[in-house]
Scaffold this motif. Sequence first.
Motif, short mmCIF file in Angstrom:
data_model
loop_
_atom_site.label_atom_id
_atom_site.label_comp_id
_atom_site.label_asym_id
_atom_site.label_seq_id
_atom_site.Cartn_x
_atom_site.Cartn_y
_atom_site.Cartn_z
N UNK A 183 14.80 -2.54 14.36
CA UNK A 183 13.41 -2.08 14.43
C UNK A 183 12.77 -2.73 15.65
N UNK A 184 12.19 -1.90 16.51
CA UNK A 184 11.58 -2.41 17.74
C UNK A 184 10.20 -1.79 17.94
N UNK A 185 9.21 -2.65 18.16
CA UNK A 185 7.85 -2.23 18.51
C UNK A 185 7.32 -1.14 17.57
N UNK A 186 7.57 -1.34 16.28
CA UNK A 186 7.15 -0.36 15.28
C UNK A 186 5.65 -0.49 15.03
N UNK A 187 4.95 0.61 15.22
CA UNK A 187 3.52 0.67 14.94
C UNK A 187 3.28 1.75 13.89
N UNK A 237 -2.17 -0.48 11.22
CA UNK A 237 -1.66 -1.51 10.31
C UNK A 237 -0.53 -2.32 10.93
N UNK A 238 0.43 -1.65 11.56
CA UNK A 238 1.53 -2.35 12.22
C UNK A 238 1.30 -2.35 13.72
N UNK A 239 1.55 -3.51 14.35
CA UNK A 239 1.20 -3.69 15.76
C UNK A 239 2.40 -4.10 16.60
N UNK A 240 3.56 -3.53 16.30
CA UNK A 240 4.74 -3.85 17.10
C UNK A 240 5.72 -4.74 16.35
N UNK A 241 6.19 -4.25 15.19
CA UNK A 241 7.13 -5.02 14.37
C UNK A 241 8.52 -4.97 14.98
#
Length: 245
Positions: free
Chosen positions: A19-23, A31-35
């Motif tokens: 998982x890379x840079x998941x928003x 809610x997600x800012x780069x997981x």
Amino acid sequence: MLEVAERPGEAKTDLLLTVRQLEAWYDESHVLHGVDFDVSAGEVVTLLGRNGAGKTTTLKSIMGIVKKRRGSVKFDDKELINQPSRVIARSGIGFCPEERGIFASLSVEENLMLPPIISDGGLSRDEIFQLFPNLKERLNSQGTKLSGGEQQMLAIGRILRTGAKLLLLDEPTEGLAPVIVQQIGVTINKLKQRGFTIVLVEQNFHFASTVADRHYVVEQGRVVDMILNSDIKKSEEKLHRYLGV
């Protein structure tokens, strides 16, 4: 952004989920800012963090349940970020939601047999009953007649039939009696021995430390740390700070 480094002795071919840079967004709420995190085949990893940190949203985003998302989710080296949920599920990822999703009007057997087989390697009914003997005893009971622990067993059991290689378990011990929590822990360890790969969202850190290889800490929609389970003792102060436990 947390750099997800290759671990000592790990070959890139071992990576099952990347998982890379998941928003992700719910309507206008970002809610997600780069997981960023990865999971190797056969690992059990946890996503730890306070309520509202983005842990459940991360699992739902991997599954494509969150409509608005961007970044990269690679499973078995295939990019899934633009795929619908039905395609993601059939690629070999099984999702057990926090609310369990048991069909109340269906029996235990009907719930168990409902998901399709997507590949070889799933557990047979008998193997599932070995893990969860309660289910065999309640085979003809409706979903509404099951205890919380039995519903959790059923929710996990039905994805084990499908042949999914990666299991996403969202708060599997939430609200359960200690004896059932212990049984869930034994089950996760048995599944790991059989080669299943598991990503676990868990508020009960003490439980997570009995089953996981590594822990990713999520804060405000980002992964901010990774802690090896072997380093738990020396990381206790840091974990207390992260989790407020």
